[in-house]
Design an enzyme around this catalytic site. Sequence first.
Site, PDB file in Angstrom:
ATOM      1  N   SER A 143     -36.246  17.608  -7.354  1.00 41.90           N
ATOM      2  CA  SER A 143     -36.632  16.365  -8.019  1.00 41.90           C
ATOM      3  C   SER A 143     -37.598  15.667  -7.084  1.00 41.90           C
ATOM      4  O   SER A 143     -37.648  15.965  -5.875  1.00 41.90           O
ATOM      5  CB  SER A 143     -35.400  15.485  -8.247  1.00 41.90           C
ATOM      6  OG  SER A 143     -35.756  14.141  -8.529  1.00 41.90           O
ATOM      7  N   TYR A 156     -27.283  11.443  -5.928  1.00 45.19           N
ATOM      8  CA  TYR A 156     -28.341  12.292  -6.473  1.00 45.19           C
ATOM      9  C   TYR A 156     -29.425  12.546  -5.421  1.00 45.19           C
ATOM     10  O   TYR A 156     -29.868  13.683  -5.228  1.00 45.19           O
ATOM     11  CB  TYR A 156     -28.938  11.632  -7.710  1.00 45.19           C
ATOM     12  CG  TYR A 156     -29.894  12.488  -8.487  1.00 45.19           C
ATOM     13  CD1 TYR A 156     -29.430  13.426  -9.401  1.00 45.19           C
ATOM     14  CD2 TYR A 156     -31.272  12.353  -8.339  1.00 45.19           C
ATOM     15  CE1 TYR A 156     -30.302  14.211 -10.133  1.00 45.19           C
ATOM     16  CE2 TYR A 156     -32.160  13.133  -9.063  1.00 45.19           C
ATOM     17  CZ  TYR A 156     -31.670  14.058  -9.963  1.00 45.19           C
ATOM     18  OH  TYR A 156     -32.536  14.843 -10.686  1.00 45.19           O
TER      19      TYR A 156
END
Length: 261
Positions: A143, A156
């Site tokens: 990401s 995350y």
Amino acid sequence: MSLKSRTAVVTGSTSGIGLAIARAYAREGANVVINGFGDAADIEKERLGIEDEFGVKAFYSAADLSKADEAFNLVVEAEKTFGSVDILVNNAGVQFVSPVEEFPVEKWNLIIALNLSAAFHTIRAAVPGMKQRKFGRIINTASAHALVASPFKSAYVAAKHGIAGLTKTVALETATFGITANAIAPGYVWTPLVEKQIPDTAKARGLTEEQVKKDVLLAAQPTKEFVTVDEVAALALFLASDEARSITGTVIPVDGGWTAA
């Protein structure tokens, strides 16, 4: 490009990015193992659609990748079914947003288990066979948050930074065995999951849906456009090819310029 005789395992592939990657591999002739949660009828429709459209074998595994043994055995079963796992894409993931002092411990544990530890377990299962065959492509969906942080996403961001480090380490350990390990780092990608979040976010913030897209979700992406699943899949396809054999240990952003600053 041809991936005939190859087998690809793609986790988190019953929809969105993972499904687009699995379909891209199948289109080039690879047998695929898809994995993830969802409506059983919808998953079976996608599986049969891959087989019918591309003339390959598609196998579905309901393995819960938050559990170490199920993540490991996903690869073991794929090798038993198809004889090899040549391409491994670790794409499964989950998100939760909260201030760090209020972050539920069970959510932290789940995100680390699914977004980071699962990749470790699938990789450790896949590498021995890849080394024996002198070929392997390991592709991890990271990401933009593997490169930069955002507030309220401690688990995350930690997991995606961990994926970047895991990718680089595996690349160094396997470099002389014909194996590559790379990570794709998308920005905001237009998926059904993102689309479903927009009306609720608009209501909660008192904004229009268009304002949510441009001023909330895409605030960090200079292009002000969502990345498409097909763009991510195209990169995953190239990284699986013979032509990408010298690309390893990288984290490649596909983020509309988010991490350029």
